[in-house]
Each structure stands twice: as structure tokens, then as C-alpha cells.
Design a protein around this motif. Sequence first.
Motif, mmCIF file in Angstrom:
data_model
loop_
_atom_site.group_PDB
_atom_site.id
_atom_site.type_symbol
_atom_site.label_atom_id
_atom_site.label_comp_id
_atom_site.label_asym_id
_atom_site.label_seq_id
_atom_site.Cartn_x
_atom_site.Cartn_y
_atom_site.Cartn_z
ATOM 1 N N VAL A 202 0.887 -8.037 5.564
ATOM 2 C CA VAL A 202 2.194 -8.004 5.416
ATOM 3 C C VAL A 202 3.216 -7.539 4.795
ATOM 4 O O VAL A 202 4.851 -7.560 5.100
ATOM 5 C CB VAL A 202 1.775 -8.588 3.489
ATOM 6 C CG1 VAL A 202 3.158 -8.408 2.564
ATOM 7 C CG2 VAL A 202 0.500 -8.988 2.678
ATOM 8 N N LYS A 203 3.483 -6.012 5.649
ATOM 9 C CA LYS A 203 5.031 -5.321 5.349
ATOM 10 C C LYS A 203 5.006 -5.536 6.350
ATOM 11 O O LYS A 203 6.307 -5.896 6.562
ATOM 12 C CB LYS A 203 4.024 -3.348 5.957
ATOM 13 C CG LYS A 203 4.672 -3.152 6.239
ATOM 14 C CD LYS A 203 4.353 -1.304 5.942
ATOM 15 C CE LYS A 203 5.037 -0.427 5.926
ATOM 16 N NZ LYS A 203 4.883 1.132 6.674
ATOM 17 N N HIS B 14 -4.804 -6.408 5.192
ATOM 18 C CA HIS B 14 -4.098 -7.859 4.618
ATOM 19 C C HIS B 14 -2.419 -7.180 4.567
ATOM 20 O O HIS B 14 -1.162 -7.354 4.714
ATOM 21 C CB HIS B 14 -4.228 -8.233 3.244
ATOM 22 C CG HIS B 14 -3.480 -9.252 2.817
ATOM 23 N ND1 HIS B 14 -2.315 -9.132 1.589
ATOM 24 C CD2 HIS B 14 -3.408 -10.638 3.241
ATOM 25 C CE1 HIS B 14 -2.170 -10.252 1.335
ATOM 26 N NE2 HIS B 14 -2.272 -11.336 2.069
ATOM 27 N N MET B 15 -2.489 -5.545 4.199
ATOM 28 C CA MET B 15 -0.847 -4.699 3.096
ATOM 29 C C MET B 15 -0.050 -4.928 4.655
ATOM 30 O O MET B 15 1.055 -4.481 4.619
ATOM 31 C CB MET B 15 -1.022 -4.121 2.347
ATOM 32 C CG MET B 15 -1.102 -4.146 1.343
ATOM 33 S SD MET B 15 0.251 -5.204 0.184
ATOM 34 C CE MET B 15 -0.923 -7.013 0.509
ATOM 35 N N HIS C 259 -8.338 -5.140 1.694
ATOM 36 C CA HIS C 259 -6.560 -5.017 1.476
ATOM 37 C C HIS C 259 -5.950 -4.384 2.241
ATOM 38 O O HIS C 259 -4.774 -4.648 2.263
ATOM 39 C CB HIS C 259 -6.691 -4.209 -0.077
ATOM 40 C CG HIS C 259 -5.316 -3.679 -0.888
ATOM 41 N ND1 HIS C 259 -4.489 -5.032 -0.981
ATOM 42 C CD2 HIS C 259 -5.046 -2.946 -0.782
ATOM 43 C CE1 HIS C 259 -4.177 -4.405 -1.658
ATOM 44 N NE2 HIS C 259 -3.375 -3.445 -1.479
ATOM 45 N N ARG C 260 -6.326 -3.411 2.665
ATOM 46 C CA ARG C 260 -5.251 -1.939 3.956
ATOM 47 C C ARG C 260 -5.418 -3.633 4.779
ATOM 48 O O ARG C 260 -3.688 -3.303 5.396
ATOM 49 C CB ARG C 260 -6.015 -1.478 3.896
ATOM 50 C CG ARG C 260 -6.665 -0.050 2.917
ATOM 51 C CD ARG C 260 -6.696 1.079 3.560
ATOM 52 N NE ARG C 260 -7.674 1.487 4.065
ATOM 53 C CZ ARG C 260 -8.835 1.342 3.119
ATOM 54 N NH1 ARG C 260 -8.786 0.800 1.652
ATOM 55 N NH2 ARG C 260 -10.401 1.239 3.308
ATOM 56 N N GLN D 12 8.708 -3.502 -0.033
ATOM 57 C CA GLN D 12 7.505 -2.948 0.205
ATOM 58 C C GLN D 12 6.735 -3.571 -0.355
ATOM 59 O O GLN D 12 6.670 -3.897 -1.118
ATOM 60 C CB GLN D 12 7.791 -1.372 0.418
ATOM 61 C CG GLN D 12 9.079 -0.610 0.700
ATOM 62 C CD GLN D 12 8.984 -0.817 2.063
ATOM 63 O OE1 GLN D 12 7.693 0.092 2.440
ATOM 64 N NE2 GLN D 12 9.892 -0.814 2.938
ATOM 65 N N PRO D 13 5.283 -3.300 0.393
ATOM 66 C CA PRO D 13 3.822 -4.537 -0.037
ATOM 67 C C PRO D 13 3.373 -3.614 -1.377
ATOM 68 O O PRO D 13 3.620 -3.963 -2.195
ATOM 69 C CB PRO D 13 3.135 -3.381 0.940
ATOM 70 C CG PRO D 13 3.713 -3.245 1.688
ATOM 71 C CD PRO D 13 5.495 -2.919 1.766
ATOM 72 N N GLY D 14 4.131 -1.529 -2.004
ATOM 73 C CA GLY D 14 4.611 -1.625 -3.271
ATOM 74 C C GLY D 14 5.184 -2.504 -4.303
ATOM 75 O O GLY D 14 4.740 -2.001 -5.008
ATOM 76 N N LEU E 242 3.938 -14.162 2.604
ATOM 77 C CA LEU E 242 2.450 -13.984 1.655
ATOM 78 C C LEU E 242 1.263 -14.951 1.904
ATOM 79 O O LEU E 242 0.338 -14.410 2.353
ATOM 80 C CB LEU E 242 2.403 -13.364 -0.043
ATOM 81 C CG LEU E 242 3.727 -12.840 -0.420
ATOM 82 C CD1 LEU E 242 3.717 -12.592 -2.081
ATOM 83 C CD2 LEU E 242 3.270 -10.641 0.257
ATOM 84 N N LEU F 217 5.450 -5.509 -4.152
ATOM 85 C CA LEU F 217 5.326 -6.684 -4.192
ATOM 86 C C LEU F 217 4.004 -7.744 -5.659
ATOM 87 O O LEU F 217 4.227 -8.648 -6.580
ATOM 88 C CB LEU F 217 4.089 -7.229 -2.859
ATOM 89 C CG LEU F 217 4.941 -7.622 -2.281
ATOM 90 C CD1 LEU F 217 4.262 -7.507 -0.830
ATOM 91 C CD2 LEU F 217 5.840 -8.572 -1.640
#
Length: 142
Positions: A22-23, A18-19, A15-16, A32-34, A109, A36
Motif C-alpha cells: 500500500v505504501k 499489505h501495508m 498486515h505488514r 502515509q499508511p498510518g 488499496l 489511511l
Amino acid sequence: MAEKKLLGYMLGKLHRLHMAAVKEKIKPLDIQPGHLPFIATLLDNETPMIQDDIGSHVFIDKSVAARGIDSLEKKGFLNRSINPENRRQKLVELTNMSRNIKQKLFDSLNKASEELLSALSPEEQDRLMDLLDRMLHGALKR
């Protein structure tokens, strides 16, 4: 004998990674990823939603959801209004600004996901997604 890998550790690490990918891809969109989970839920739903329901839908605490939605509202991606059916609730809806970036956001994404899945064959990717879907549905039944 090899040490057994922990599922949570492996999923968290993926996940980290991937984020992080994505970022970089969504940076030009000023998201921001948060953000999404909130914007993607509304883009997917395409109708106004009750603020608390958005947080519940993505398994995020009400206060964290409120802060994320507030940030997106300040940037012009979302609008909040009082729910006429229950004045204690807030309705959250997309702005045209959000609708205009929908394709770019989902393309970003998908590209990040493709990069993460590139080590797997198409058949393995399908199998992995099936297994993850079964895990998610099993966890939701508890």
C-alpha cells in the motif's frame, strides 16, 4: 507433527506485507499508511465526524488519532472545527483535495489487496473474506 501457527503472528505478518505494498501505491498521493484509517473513514462516511469518534471507529487511541488527523490537516486533506453542539469537541471533515483523490486512493488499496489475495482462487477469496467478517463481528460482540 507440524507446529500450530499463531493467528496473531500470521495476521500481523500479512498486515505488514499489505501495508508495504500500500505504501508504494499511495506514495504519489502524499498519504502515509498510518493516515489511511482516518481518511478512509471520512471518505466512506462523507459527512463531518467528531474527532474522538473517528479514533473509536477504527480502534485507535484518541491521542494517536489526534496526531494523525493533525498531520492530514497540515497537508490539506482535512479541516477541523469546533463542534457547535459541543464546544469541547472537534468536527473533522474532508477537503476538496481529499475528495479529488478518493478514486485513486481506493484503486491503490484495492490493487494492493488483489496482489495479496492473488494466491487464492476467487472462491477462496470470497470464503476468506466471509470468515474474516465473522471473526470481526464476533470480536466486536465481546
